[in-house]
Scaffold this motif. Sequence first.
Motif, PDB file in Angstrom:
ATOM      1  N   MET A 190       0.822  -1.202   0.000  1.00  0.00           N
ATOM      2  CA  MET A 190       0.000   0.000   0.000  1.00  0.00           C
ATOM      3  C   MET A 190       0.864   1.263   0.000  1.00  0.00           C
ATOM      4  SD  MET A 190      -3.179   1.235   0.549  1.00  0.00           S
ATOM      5  CE  MET A 190      -3.812   2.793   1.026  1.00  0.00           C
ATOM      6  N   ILE A 191       1.832   1.346   0.927  1.00  0.00           N
ATOM      7  CA  ILE A 191       2.654   2.553   0.991  1.00  0.00           C
ATOM      8  C   ILE A 191       3.498   2.686  -0.275  1.00  0.00           C
ATOM      9  CG2 ILE A 191       4.610   1.541   2.275  1.00  0.00           C
ATOM     10  CD1 ILE A 191       3.202   5.123   2.682  1.00  0.00           C
ATOM     11  N   GLY A 192       3.934   1.560  -0.834  1.00  0.00           N
ATOM     12  CA  GLY A 192       4.724   1.611  -2.065  1.00  0.00           C
ATOM     13  C   GLY A 192       3.938   2.214  -3.213  1.00  0.00           C
ATOM     14  N   SER A 193       2.680   1.803  -3.351  1.00  0.00           N
ATOM     15  CA  SER A 193       1.831   2.347  -4.417  1.00  0.00           C
ATOM     16  C   SER A 193       1.578   3.833  -4.203  1.00  0.00           C
ATOM     17  CB  SER A 193       0.507   1.592  -4.463  1.00  0.00           C
ATOM     18  OG  SER A 193       0.727   0.256  -4.824  1.00  0.00           O
ATOM     19  N   LEU A 194       1.315   4.221  -2.960  1.00  0.00           N
ATOM     20  CA  LEU A 194       1.097   5.639  -2.657  1.00  0.00           C
ATOM     21  C   LEU A 194       2.329   6.450  -3.014  1.00  0.00           C
ATOM     22  CD1 LEU A 194      -0.547   7.975  -1.370  1.00  0.00           C
ATOM     23  CD2 LEU A 194       0.550   7.356   0.802  1.00  0.00           C
ATOM     24  N   LEU A 230      11.777   5.439  -6.112  1.00  0.00           N
ATOM     25  CA  LEU A 230      12.650   4.306  -5.793  1.00  0.00           C
ATOM     26  C   LEU A 230      12.241   3.640  -4.480  1.00  0.00           C
ATOM     27  CD1 LEU A 230      16.125   5.702  -6.876  1.00  0.00           C
ATOM     28  CD2 LEU A 230      14.758   3.932  -8.011  1.00  0.00           C
ATOM     29  N   PHE A 231      11.887   4.429  -3.488  1.00  0.00           N
ATOM     30  CA  PHE A 231      11.404   3.859  -2.228  1.00  0.00           C
ATOM     31  C   PHE A 231      10.147   3.033  -2.480  1.00  0.00           C
ATOM     32  CE2 PHE A 231      13.133   7.843   0.115  1.00  0.00           C
ATOM     33  CZ  PHE A 231      14.413   7.309   0.135  1.00  0.00           C
ATOM     34  N   GLY A 232       9.211   3.608  -3.221  1.00  0.00           N
ATOM     35  CA  GLY A 232       7.966   2.908  -3.522  1.00  0.00           C
ATOM     36  C   GLY A 232       8.210   1.622  -4.286  1.00  0.00           C
ATOM     37  N   LEU A 233       9.137   1.665  -5.214  1.00  0.00           N
ATOM     38  CA  LEU A 233       9.486   0.471  -5.986  1.00  0.00           C
ATOM     39  C   LEU A 233      10.046  -0.620  -5.074  1.00  0.00           C
ATOM     40  CD1 LEU A 233       9.544  -0.565  -8.898  1.00  0.00           C
ATOM     41  CD2 LEU A 233      11.856   0.365  -9.097  1.00  0.00           C
ATOM     42  N   TYR A 234      10.906  -0.243  -4.144  1.00  0.00           N
ATOM     43  CA  TYR A 234      11.449  -1.226  -3.197  1.00  0.00           C
ATOM     44  C   TYR A 234      10.321  -1.856  -2.384  1.00  0.00           C
ATOM     45  CZ  TYR A 234      14.208  -3.469   0.416  1.00  0.00           C
ATOM     46  OH  TYR A 234      14.754  -4.413   1.259  1.00  0.00           O
ATOM     47  N   TYR A 235       9.407  -1.027  -1.911  1.00  0.00           N
ATOM     48  CA  TYR A 235       8.301  -1.553  -1.103  1.00  0.00           C
ATOM     49  C   TYR A 235       7.386  -2.460  -1.922  1.00  0.00           C
ATOM     50  CZ  TYR A 235       9.681   1.618   2.627  1.00  0.00           C
ATOM     51  OH  TYR A 235      10.372   2.255   3.622  1.00  0.00           O
ATOM     52  N   ALA A 263       8.717  -5.599   3.406  1.00  0.00           N
ATOM     53  CA  ALA A 263       9.211  -4.276   3.798  1.00  0.00           C
ATOM     54  C   ALA A 263       8.068  -3.271   3.803  1.00  0.00           C
ATOM     55  CB  ALA A 263      10.317  -3.824   2.856  1.00  0.00           C
ATOM     56  N   GLY A 264       7.233  -3.322   2.772  1.00  0.00           N
ATOM     57  CA  GLY A 264       6.135  -2.378   2.649  1.00  0.00           C
ATOM     58  C   GLY A 264       5.039  -2.571   3.677  1.00  0.00           C
ATOM     59  N   SER A 265       4.994  -3.738   4.275  1.00  0.00           N
ATOM     60  CA  SER A 265       3.952  -4.001   5.270  1.00  0.00           C
ATOM     61  C   SER A 265       4.357  -3.560   6.676  1.00  0.00           C
ATOM     62  CB  SER A 265       3.596  -5.490   5.279  1.00  0.00           C
ATOM     63  OG  SER A 265       4.698  -6.256   5.744  1.00  0.00           O
ATOM     64  N   MET A 266       5.590  -3.140   6.848  1.00  0.00           N
ATOM     65  CA  MET A 266       6.072  -2.713   8.165  1.00  0.00           C
ATOM     66  C   MET A 266       5.523  -1.324   8.520  1.00  0.00           C
ATOM     67  SD  MET A 266      10.078  -3.791   7.676  1.00  0.00           S
ATOM     68  CE  MET A 266      10.600  -3.171   9.253  1.00  0.00           C
TER      69      MET A 266
END
Length: 122
Positions: free
Chosen positions: A1-5, A49-54, A60-63
């Motif tokens: 979710m945070i990655g997509s945002l 890049l952060f969003g892509l990693y998540y 990682a993105g679920s933390m």
Amino acid sequence: MIGSLMMCVSVLVLLFGMLAGIAMGIQHDFTLGPAHAHLNLVGGVLLFLFGLYYRLVPEAGSMLLARIQGWLHIVGGTLFPAGVAVVLLKGPSFEAAPIVGSLLVVVAMTLFTVVVFRTSRA
């Protein structure tokens, strides 16, 4: 979710940054060049890049740390270049905005570092 945002906010920031760059070119006034560069790099590219990693590393993105990091970077990554723009246009009495924005970005980067080390598959 945070990655997509983060990726969605990133492309909006980059679109705005590109349009601002075109406007500067048309007017032949590059006073806001430093703000434009920081907006594109810090607010756009890093955020993407952060969003892509998540997105690539779902754990990682679920933390909770990832959500905190994401929101800190979104706020800092827009406040920092906006603050730079205000300082360039209005003078050094507005230096608090880019200082706070840059500190938020550094805290967000530190949190991202923690997330990456915790979720690294190395």
